[in-house]
Design an enzyme around this catalytic site. Structure first.
Site, PDB file in Angstrom:
ATOM      1  CB  THR A 257      -8.549  -6.019  -1.003  1.00  0.00           C
ATOM      2  OG1 THR A 257      -7.647  -4.930  -0.871  1.00  0.00           O
ATOM      3  CG2 THR A 257      -8.667  -6.333  -2.498  1.00  0.00           C
ATOM      4  CG  ASP A 258      -8.150  -0.866   0.829  1.00  0.00           C
ATOM      5  OD1 ASP A 258      -7.398  -1.717   0.323  1.00  0.00           O
ATOM      6  OD2 ASP A 258      -7.753  -0.030   1.674  1.00  0.00           O
ATOM      7  CD  GLU A 259      -4.009  -3.600  -2.744  1.00  0.00           C
ATOM      8  OE1 GLU A 259      -3.662  -3.843  -3.909  1.00  0.00           O
ATOM      9  OE2 GLU A 259      -3.279  -3.777  -1.764  1.00  0.00           O
TER      10      GLU A 259
ATOM     11  CE1 TYR B 235      -4.967  -9.759  -3.529  1.00  0.00           C
ATOM     12  CE2 TYR B 235      -4.725  -7.391  -3.221  1.00  0.00           C
ATOM     13  CZ  TYR B 235      -5.208  -8.611  -2.784  1.00  0.00           C
ATOM     14  OH  TYR B 235      -5.930  -8.697  -1.616  1.00  0.00           O
TER      15      TYR B 235
ATOM     16  CE  LYS C 239      -9.611 -10.501  -2.787  1.00  0.00           C
ATOM     17  NZ  LYS C 239      -9.878 -11.805  -2.087  1.00  0.00           N
TER      18      LYS C 239
END
Ligand code: NAD
Ligand code: DAU
Length: 347
Positions: free
Chosen positions: A130-132, A155, A159
């Site tokens: 993810t970009d997060e 989260y 990741k």
């Protein structure tokens, strides 16, 4: 080729499984999923009888199970999507994210490394991220593949950790891998805990639309089938040991997106314009809320020729139509545990 797709009963995974089953009849596609609250075999009813599709119910935490299926099916490729994926849930139960997203990924890396020890030709571990992991942007700038990791939620920390393990297995054991970091997806089969499907469901039910904080948070939205197309391309044409960012070139402030959604929904439901907007309710902010995500997807565009195929307006219409035509799906996923989750979060 025998391909293992993990998390294939979830939102993005189900679109990836369908695409691979239909586009590659010569491949055997194995879908490993634990069927958590987010996994739903109804997402795959249309392809479950295909001769090149097999569902394997199991948990990525379960090492003996992974050993057994890797031994039996001798996978050539792994496309790893299984994860706990909701930021709000990671705030209330971080350990669930450590278990599935970190330990589960390392378990898969171990079995893949061991299976491919002698022969790595045409083998690939594809990790969906993810970009997060890049943290939060200010009002300008874009995340590139070289942006340092700076995760802010349990989260995104889980990741980020899993991404680091994948890279480390590439460096240490020569595991052939590829990672993609994608922006916010939307589309059919999205579980109604995430902004767009939650708000579609609430508008249908005339319930408040809980906008966090001042609503001025920004996300970059991509139609899920365009993400599945990018995954297909990267799996087949991406370079080993590389990362590719995937995004929609499509930034929206939450409040503007919600107003657009309300406008389209009013039309679709034959309600007077402005009816759904009245449901907007500003609520307490998400702790550690990232202000803005925006992806520079020029690498995948230049190197592999990928770009989104639908505009946001087209994708949103397709999505809303799907939810209106699949009320039964919504009823099923919002029964049982969902109500308990909803009350805990929003009441
Ligand atoms: P989702 O929550 O809809 O689906 C996750 C799936 O994984 C479910 O089917 C669930 O049953 C399964 N699963 C969960 N824990 C498991 C376990 N321990 N063992 C086996 N299966 C398990 O998630 P999604 O939105 O489809 O996201 C898929 C992947 O894409 C995730 O890795 C997520 O981090 C990543 N991603 C999502 C987005 C997005 O906007 N949704 C964007 C970028 C990246
Ligand atoms: O950026 C990619 C990520 O996008 C994925 O890795 C995650 O798996 C996925 O869940 C998504 O994370 P977000 O936190 O951005 O998505 P979510 O739909 O939860 O929230 C989108 C924005 O809307 C965010 O700024 C928070 C806000 N929001 C969300 C909910 C659920 C609200 O204002 N109200 C809500 O009720």
């Amino acid at each position: 080729m025998n391909i293992l797709i993990t998390g294939g009963a979830g939102f993005i995974g189900s679109h990836v499984v369908r695409r691979f089953v239909k586009n590659y009849p010569d491949y055997q596609i194995y879908n490993l999923d634990a069927l958590t609250y987010a996994g739903n075999l109804e997402n795959l009813r249309d392809i479950e009888q295909h001769p090149n599709y097999t569902f394997l119910k199991g948990d990525v935490i379960d090492e003996p199970f992974l050993n057994q299926i890797f031994e039996k099916h001798q996978f050539d490729g792994v496309i790893h999507l299984a994860a706990e994926s909701h930021v709000d849930r990671s705030i209330t139960d971080p350990l669930a994210f450590v278990r599935t997203n970190i330990i589960g990924t390392v378990n898969l890396l171990n079995v893949s490394r061991d299976l491919w020890k002698e022969n790595k030709d045409n083998k690939r571990f594809y990790h969906i991220s993810t970009d997060e992991v890049y943290g939060s942007l200010g009002t300008d700038g874009l995340f590139t593949e070289n942006t340092p990791y700076d995760p802010n939620s349990p989260y995104s920390a889980s990741k980020a950790s899993s991404d680091h393990f994948v890279r480390a297995y590439g460096e240490t054991y020569g595991l052939p891998y590829v990672i993609t970091n994608c922006s916010n997806n939307y589309g059919p089969n999205h579980f109604p805990e995430k902004l767009i499907p939650l708000f579609i469901n609430n508008i249908i039910e005339n319930k408040p639309l809980p906008v966090y904080g001042d609503g001025k948070y920004t996300r970059d939205w991509l139609f899920v089938k365009d993400h599945a197309a990018a995954i297909d391309l990267v799996f087949h044409k991406g370079k080993n040991q590389e990362t590719y960012n995937i995004g929609g070139f499509n930034e929206w402030q939450n409040i503007e997106l919600v107003k657009l959604l309300c406008k389209i929904m009013d039309k679709k439901l034959d309600r007077q314009e402005g009816t759904s907007e009245k449901l907007i309710t500003y609520v307490k902010d998400r702790p550690g809320h990232d202000l803005r995500y925006a992806i520079d997807a020029s690498k995948i565009n230049k190197e592999l020729g990928w770009k989104p195929s639908v505009t946001f307006e087209q994708g949103l219409e397709l999505t809303i139509d799907w939810y209106l035509e699949n009320q039964e799906w919504l009823d099923h996923v919002t029964s049982g545990d969902y109500q308990e989750y909803y009350d805990k979060m929003y009441k």
